[in-house]
Design a protein around this motif. Structure first.
Motif, PDB file in Angstrom:
ATOM      1  N   MET A 222     -21.182 -22.743  32.089  1.00  0.00           N
ATOM      2  CA  MET A 222     -20.592 -21.955  31.029  1.00  0.00           C
ATOM      3  C   MET A 222     -21.550 -20.837  30.606  1.00  0.00           C
ATOM      4  SD  MET A 222     -18.656 -24.447  28.421  1.00  0.00           S
ATOM      5  CE  MET A 222     -18.011 -25.988  28.963  1.00  0.00           C
ATOM      6  N   THR A 223     -20.972 -19.704  30.312  1.00  0.00           N
ATOM      7  CA  THR A 223     -21.771 -18.575  29.869  1.00  0.00           C
ATOM      8  C   THR A 223     -21.941 -18.623  28.353  1.00  0.00           C
ATOM      9  OG1 THR A 223     -19.796 -17.220  29.605  1.00  0.00           O
ATOM     10  CG2 THR A 223     -20.917 -17.122  31.743  1.00  0.00           C
ATOM     11  N   ASP A 224     -22.873 -17.816  27.854  1.00  0.00           N
ATOM     12  CA  ASP A 224     -23.037 -17.677  26.411  1.00  0.00           C
ATOM     13  C   ASP A 224     -21.852 -16.864  25.909  1.00  0.00           C
ATOM     14  OD1 ASP A 224     -24.000 -17.632  23.835  1.00  0.00           O
ATOM     15  OD2 ASP A 224     -25.425 -16.027  24.233  1.00  0.00           O
ATOM     16  N   PHE A 225     -20.962 -17.493  25.181  1.00  0.00           N
ATOM     17  CA  PHE A 225     -19.688 -16.868  24.835  1.00  0.00           C
ATOM     18  C   PHE A 225     -19.846 -15.561  24.068  1.00  0.00           C
ATOM     19  CE2 PHE A 225     -15.870 -16.375  22.189  1.00  0.00           C
ATOM     20  CZ  PHE A 225     -14.942 -16.236  23.201  1.00  0.00           C
ATOM     21  N   ILE A 226     -20.798 -15.479  23.175  1.00  0.00           N
ATOM     22  CA  ILE A 226     -20.946 -14.307  22.315  1.00  0.00           C
ATOM     23  C   ILE A 226     -21.134 -13.024  23.122  1.00  0.00           C
ATOM     24  CG2 ILE A 226     -23.434 -14.473  21.948  1.00  0.00           C
ATOM     25  CD1 ILE A 226     -20.889 -13.727  19.196  1.00  0.00           C
ATOM     26  N   THR A 227     -21.671 -13.125  24.329  1.00  0.00           N
ATOM     27  CA  THR A 227     -21.900 -11.946  25.178  1.00  0.00           C
ATOM     28  C   THR A 227     -20.807 -11.759  26.233  1.00  0.00           C
ATOM     29  OG1 THR A 227     -23.270 -13.203  26.728  1.00  0.00           O
ATOM     30  CG2 THR A 227     -24.402 -12.129  24.880  1.00  0.00           C
ATOM     31  N   THR A 228     -19.790 -12.582  26.192  1.00  0.00           N
ATOM     32  CA  THR A 228     -18.730 -12.514  27.187  1.00  0.00           C
ATOM     33  C   THR A 228     -17.935 -11.221  27.061  1.00  0.00           C
ATOM     34  OG1 THR A 228     -18.514 -14.911  27.235  1.00  0.00           O
ATOM     35  CG2 THR A 228     -16.626 -13.652  28.015  1.00  0.00           C
ATOM     36  N   GLU A 229     -17.687 -10.606  28.187  1.00  0.00           N
ATOM     37  CA  GLU A 229     -16.782  -9.462  28.264  1.00  0.00           C
ATOM     38  C   GLU A 229     -15.879  -9.661  29.464  1.00  0.00           C
ATOM     39  OE1 GLU A 229     -18.777  -5.700  28.372  1.00  0.00           O
ATOM     40  OE2 GLU A 229     -19.323  -5.796  26.250  1.00  0.00           O
ATOM     41  N   LEU A 230     -14.586  -9.561  29.232  1.00  0.00           N
ATOM     42  CA  LEU A 230     -13.615  -9.644  30.312  1.00  0.00           C
ATOM     43  C   LEU A 230     -13.015  -8.256  30.484  1.00  0.00           C
ATOM     44  CD1 LEU A 230     -11.707 -12.897  29.226  1.00  0.00           C
ATOM     45  CD2 LEU A 230     -13.829 -12.695  30.538  1.00  0.00           C
ATOM     46  N   HIS A 231     -12.998  -7.778  31.711  1.00  0.00           N
ATOM     47  CA  HIS A 231     -12.469  -6.449  31.996  1.00  0.00           C
ATOM     48  C   HIS A 231     -11.204  -6.572  32.828  1.00  0.00           C
ATOM     49  CE1 HIS A 231     -16.051  -4.303  30.520  1.00  0.00           C
ATOM     50  NE2 HIS A 231     -16.692  -5.388  30.923  1.00  0.00           N
ATOM     51  N   THR A 232     -10.162  -5.891  32.395  1.00  0.00           N
ATOM     52  CA  THR A 232      -8.932  -5.785  33.180  1.00  0.00           C
ATOM     53  C   THR A 232      -8.841  -4.341  33.661  1.00  0.00           C
ATOM     54  OG1 THR A 232      -7.455  -5.094  31.390  1.00  0.00           O
ATOM     55  CG2 THR A 232      -7.868  -7.478  31.616  1.00  0.00           C
ATOM     56  N   ALA A 233      -7.761  -3.998  34.323  1.00  0.00           N
ATOM     57  CA  ALA A 233      -7.602  -2.624  34.787  1.00  0.00           C
ATOM     58  C   ALA A 233      -7.627  -1.631  33.624  1.00  0.00           C
ATOM     59  CB  ALA A 233      -6.297  -2.491  35.576  1.00  0.00           C
ATOM     60  N   ARG A 234      -7.121  -2.061  32.458  1.00  0.00           N
ATOM     61  CA  ARG A 234      -7.011  -1.126  31.333  1.00  0.00           C
ATOM     62  C   ARG A 234      -7.711  -1.564  30.060  1.00  0.00           C
ATOM     63  NH1 ARG A 234      -0.612  -0.560  31.158  1.00  0.00           N
ATOM     64  NH2 ARG A 234      -0.790  -2.762  31.690  1.00  0.00           N
ATOM     65  N   CYS A 235      -8.152  -2.798  29.999  1.00  0.00           N
ATOM     66  CA  CYS A 235      -8.637  -3.333  28.714  1.00  0.00           C
ATOM     67  C   CYS A 235      -9.983  -4.023  28.831  1.00  0.00           C
ATOM     68  CB  CYS A 235      -7.628  -4.344  28.161  1.00  0.00           C
ATOM     69  SG  CYS A 235      -6.027  -3.620  27.773  1.00  0.00           S
ATOM     70  N   LEU A 236     -10.614  -4.145  27.682  1.00  0.00           N
ATOM     71  CA  LEU A 236     -11.825  -4.942  27.505  1.00  0.00           C
ATOM     72  C   LEU A 236     -11.497  -6.034  26.509  1.00  0.00           C
ATOM     73  CD1 LEU A 236     -14.925  -5.557  27.472  1.00  0.00           C
ATOM     74  CD2 LEU A 236     -15.060  -3.905  25.578  1.00  0.00           C
ATOM     75  N   LEU A 237     -11.817  -7.279  26.859  1.00  0.00           N
ATOM     76  CA  LEU A 237     -11.681  -8.412  25.952  1.00  0.00           C
ATOM     77  C   LEU A 237     -13.089  -8.908  25.652  1.00  0.00           C
ATOM     78  CD1 LEU A 237      -9.062  -8.335  27.822  1.00  0.00           C
ATOM     79  CD2 LEU A 237      -8.769 -10.699  27.157  1.00  0.00           C
ATOM     80  N   ARG A 238     -13.396  -9.049  24.368  1.00  0.00           N
ATOM     81  CA  ARG A 238     -14.695  -9.582  23.971  1.00  0.00           C
ATOM     82  C   ARG A 238     -14.525 -10.367  22.684  1.00  0.00           C
ATOM     83  NH1 ARG A 238     -15.578  -7.347  19.291  1.00  0.00           N
ATOM     84  NH2 ARG A 238     -15.711  -5.110  18.999  1.00  0.00           N
ATOM     85  N   PRO A 239     -15.448 -11.287  22.393  1.00  0.00           N
ATOM     86  CA  PRO A 239     -15.324 -12.077  21.161  1.00  0.00           C
ATOM     87  C   PRO A 239     -15.258 -11.182  19.925  1.00  0.00           C
ATOM     88  CG  PRO A 239     -16.981 -13.023  22.604  1.00  0.00           C
ATOM     89  CD  PRO A 239     -16.609 -11.700  23.200  1.00  0.00           C
ATOM     90  N   TRP A 240     -14.533 -11.662  18.930  1.00  0.00           N
ATOM     91  CA  TRP A 240     -14.408 -10.938  17.662  1.00  0.00           C
ATOM     92  C   TRP A 240     -15.765 -10.816  17.001  1.00  0.00           C
ATOM     93  CZ3 TRP A 240     -10.162  -8.434  16.131  1.00  0.00           C
ATOM     94  CH2 TRP A 240      -8.938  -8.782  16.713  1.00  0.00           C
ATOM     95  N   ARG A 241     -15.999  -9.680  16.359  1.00  0.00           N
ATOM     96  CA  ARG A 241     -17.230  -9.409  15.622  1.00  0.00           C
ATOM     97  C   ARG A 241     -16.874  -9.021  14.189  1.00  0.00           C
ATOM     98  NH1 ARG A 241     -19.505  -5.302  20.200  1.00  0.00           N
ATOM     99  NH2 ARG A 241     -19.819  -6.867  21.843  1.00  0.00           N
ATOM    100  N   THR A 242     -17.829  -9.205  13.296  1.00  0.00           N
ATOM    101  CA  THR A 242     -17.619  -8.862  11.893  1.00  0.00           C
ATOM    102  C   THR A 242     -17.206  -7.406  11.735  1.00  0.00           C
ATOM    103  OG1 THR A 242     -19.223 -10.551  11.274  1.00  0.00           O
ATOM    104  CG2 THR A 242     -18.692  -8.903   9.610  1.00  0.00           C
ATOM    105  N   GLU A 243     -17.769  -6.520  12.538  1.00  0.00           N
ATOM    106  CA  GLU A 243     -17.435  -5.097  12.407  1.00  0.00           C
ATOM    107  C   GLU A 243     -15.992  -4.770  12.829  1.00  0.00           C
ATOM    108  OE1 GLU A 243     -20.091  -5.299  16.198  1.00  0.00           O
ATOM    109  OE2 GLU A 243     -20.083  -6.229  14.213  1.00  0.00           O
TER     110      GLU A 243
END
Length: 178
Positions: free
Chosen positions: A1-22
């Motif tokens: 398992m990866t460190d979830f907080i740094t996870t980035e998933l890339h699709t053809a058009r989108c970036l998915l990443r964990p929610w942040r306070t900002e």
């Protein structure tokens, strides 16, 4: 398992990443619509203000990467929605429930199918989850198509079990083995 907080998933058009306070102030401008809330549980309120966004982001960060995998979805640097899973409890701890939503301006463009496929791949490759479940309301055939495109199979329809804003409909139940 990866460190979830740094996870980035890339699709053809989108970036998915964990929610942040900002992300909190970015949510209400796209989430504050009856159209989205109509197709979600009561946990997705209408109206949807900054306090609701704060609650959601805080909730998504608790047990992130262990019992929750919640992602903000961006397209061209703009927040357009969210998706994620929540681990089942007790004898269901090897399963997770899937959810997703997009701002209305992004409906009907294939983006939900794209982000759901990325989420499924992530869950299969990076977690110990063995089965996914998703549900959608009877009045939302578009969500059924999204699930079916992602490989989910209809496991049944529970008649009249959803009641929202004085209206009753069926609940479609979908599943997928990872």
């Amino acid at each position: 398992m990866t460190d979830f907080i740094t996870t980035e998933l890339h699709t053809a058009r989108c970036l998915l990443r964990p929610w942040r306070t900002e992300d909190i102030p970015l949510v209400p401008p796209i989430a504050d619509t009856r159209a989205i809330s109509w197709n979600t549980s009561l946990k997705f309120p209408h109206p949807y203000g900054e306090e609701a966004a704060r609650t959601m982001v805080s909730w998504s960060q608790a047990d992130a990467g262990v019992d929750k995998w919640q992602f903000a979805v961006f397209k061209d640097g703009q927040l357009i929605g969210g998706c994620g899973t929540i681990r089942g409890e007790d004898v269901h701890a090897h399963t997770a429930v899937v959810g997703y939503w997009l701002g209305v301006d992004w409906w009907g463009r294939g983006i939900a199918s794209e982000i759901l496929a990325a989420l499924v791949d992530y869950m299969r490759e990076e977690t110990d989850i063995e089965q996914l479940t998703a549900t959608c309301f009877g009045w939302n055939p578009a969500s059924r198509r999204v699930l079916e495109k992602a490989g989910f199979r209809n496991e049944g329809v529970r008649k009249g079990v959803v009641k929202k804003w004085g209206k009753t409909t069926d609940l479609w139940v979908y599943g997928m083995l990872l």
